[in-house]
Design a protein around this motif. Structure first.
Motif, short mmCIF file in Angstrom:
data_model
loop_
_atom_site.label_atom_id
_atom_site.label_comp_id
_atom_site.label_asym_id
_atom_site.label_seq_id
_atom_site.Cartn_x
_atom_site.Cartn_y
_atom_site.Cartn_z
N VAL A 182 47.48 30.37 28.49
CA VAL A 182 47.93 31.36 29.40
C VAL A 182 48.95 32.28 28.61
O VAL A 182 49.03 33.50 28.71
CB VAL A 182 48.79 30.77 30.67
CG1 VAL A 182 49.56 32.05 31.59
CG2 VAL A 182 47.58 30.21 31.58
N ALA A 188 45.96 38.41 31.77
CA ALA A 188 46.73 37.51 32.70
C ALA A 188 46.49 38.07 34.16
O ALA A 188 46.37 37.34 35.00
CB ALA A 188 48.09 37.37 32.59
N TRP A 218 42.92 37.21 35.21
CA TRP A 218 42.78 35.85 35.34
C TRP A 218 43.29 35.28 36.70
O TRP A 218 42.80 34.66 37.48
CB TRP A 218 43.19 35.16 34.20
CG TRP A 218 43.29 33.74 34.20
CD1 TRP A 218 42.25 33.03 34.23
CD2 TRP A 218 44.27 33.05 34.70
NE1 TRP A 218 42.63 31.64 34.44
CE2 TRP A 218 43.87 31.63 34.67
CE3 TRP A 218 45.65 33.03 34.91
CZ2 TRP A 218 44.60 30.43 34.95
CZ3 TRP A 218 46.66 31.94 34.93
CH2 TRP A 218 45.97 30.80 34.98
N CYS A 219 44.50 35.94 36.96
CA CYS A 219 45.27 35.51 38.26
C CYS A 219 44.74 36.17 39.52
O CYS A 219 44.48 35.28 40.26
CB CYS A 219 46.82 36.14 38.49
SG CYS A 219 47.74 35.12 37.10
N ARG A 220 44.06 37.31 39.20
CA ARG A 220 43.32 37.59 40.50
C ARG A 220 42.16 36.99 40.83
O ARG A 220 41.64 36.49 42.02
CB ARG A 220 43.11 39.30 40.46
CG ARG A 220 44.48 40.08 40.60
CD ARG A 220 44.25 41.46 40.92
NE ARG A 220 45.58 41.69 41.43
CZ ARG A 220 46.24 43.06 40.49
NH1 ARG A 220 45.41 43.67 39.79
NH2 ARG A 220 47.36 43.62 41.01
N SER A 251 41.25 33.92 39.72
CA SER A 251 41.50 32.48 40.11
C SER A 251 42.06 32.27 41.68
O SER A 251 41.93 31.21 42.02
CB SER A 251 42.50 31.86 39.24
OG SER A 251 42.23 31.94 37.68
N SER A 252 42.58 33.34 41.91
CA SER A 252 43.02 33.22 43.63
C SER A 252 41.95 32.89 44.47
O SER A 252 42.26 32.36 45.23
CB SER A 252 44.17 34.44 44.03
OG SER A 252 43.09 35.63 44.10
N GLN A 266 48.14 28.37 46.73
CA GLN A 266 48.02 28.67 45.28
C GLN A 266 47.63 30.15 45.12
O GLN A 266 48.01 30.86 44.30
CB GLN A 266 46.96 27.89 44.54
CG GLN A 266 47.69 26.37 44.13
CD GLN A 266 46.61 25.78 43.09
OE1 GLN A 266 45.24 25.73 43.82
NE2 GLN A 266 46.85 24.63 42.69
N PHE A 276 49.23 33.12 42.94
CA PHE A 276 48.35 33.75 41.85
C PHE A 276 48.52 35.39 42.27
O PHE A 276 48.85 36.02 41.17
CB PHE A 276 46.96 33.40 42.03
CG PHE A 276 46.71 32.29 41.09
CD1 PHE A 276 46.85 32.24 39.61
CD2 PHE A 276 45.99 31.09 41.61
CE1 PHE A 276 46.35 31.47 38.84
CE2 PHE A 276 45.50 30.06 40.87
CZ PHE A 276 45.68 30.12 39.52
N HIS A 277 48.74 35.70 43.32
CA HIS A 277 48.81 37.21 43.97
C HIS A 277 50.10 37.42 43.48
O HIS A 277 50.25 38.74 42.77
CB HIS A 277 48.15 37.27 45.31
CG HIS A 277 47.05 37.38 45.64
ND1 HIS A 277 46.03 38.49 45.12
CD2 HIS A 277 46.14 36.52 46.52
CE1 HIS A 277 44.85 38.24 45.69
NE2 HIS A 277 44.87 37.04 46.35
N VAL A 332 52.09 36.36 41.02
CA VAL A 332 52.21 36.67 39.66
C VAL A 332 51.48 37.94 39.16
O VAL A 332 51.74 38.75 38.04
CB VAL A 332 51.58 35.30 38.96
CG1 VAL A 332 51.68 35.48 37.49
CG2 VAL A 332 52.73 34.32 39.15
N ALA A 333 50.28 38.02 39.77
CA ALA A 333 49.43 39.14 39.67
C ALA A 333 50.09 40.43 39.64
O ALA A 333 50.22 41.36 38.79
CB ALA A 333 48.16 39.13 40.06
#
Length: 89
Positions: free
Chosen positions: A33, A41, A44-46, A48-49, A56, A60-61, A63-64
């Motif tokens: 990361v 990133a 990836w966050c979007r 992975s959500s 979680q 993730f949203h 952080v994104a």
């Protein structure tokens, strides 16, 4: 004097001990990361959500969204874990 960077022989520059690098979030270690660009990133966050639990996915949203602001400002090429002393004034 210029900055001197020495790679740690124990962690090989990953900043974490092996037992910490075994922990994964959405298939990535903390080292993975920190090596991502801000653009990577955000993507990836979007992505992975969608596979995460509701709590979680919310994180993730969040952080994104925060990283997207930097990306939209034209800083998407920076690495998430880039040391501050490597940035220009």
């Amino acid at each position: 004097l210029s900055d001197l960077f020495v790679t740690c022989p124990e962690c090989e520059g990953r900043r974490y001990q092996p037992h910490a690098l075994k922990i994964r979030l959405a298939g990535k270690t903390i080292h993975d990361v920190l090596e991502m660009t801000l653009d990577e990133a955000v993507a990836w966050c979007r992505a992975s959500s969608g596979d995460a639990s509701k709590a979680q996915a919310k994180r993730f949203h969040s952080v994104a969204d925060a990283l997207a602001v930097l990306s939209e400002a034209g800083l998407g090429y920076l690495r998430v874990g880039q040391p501050l002393n490597t940035l220009s004034g």
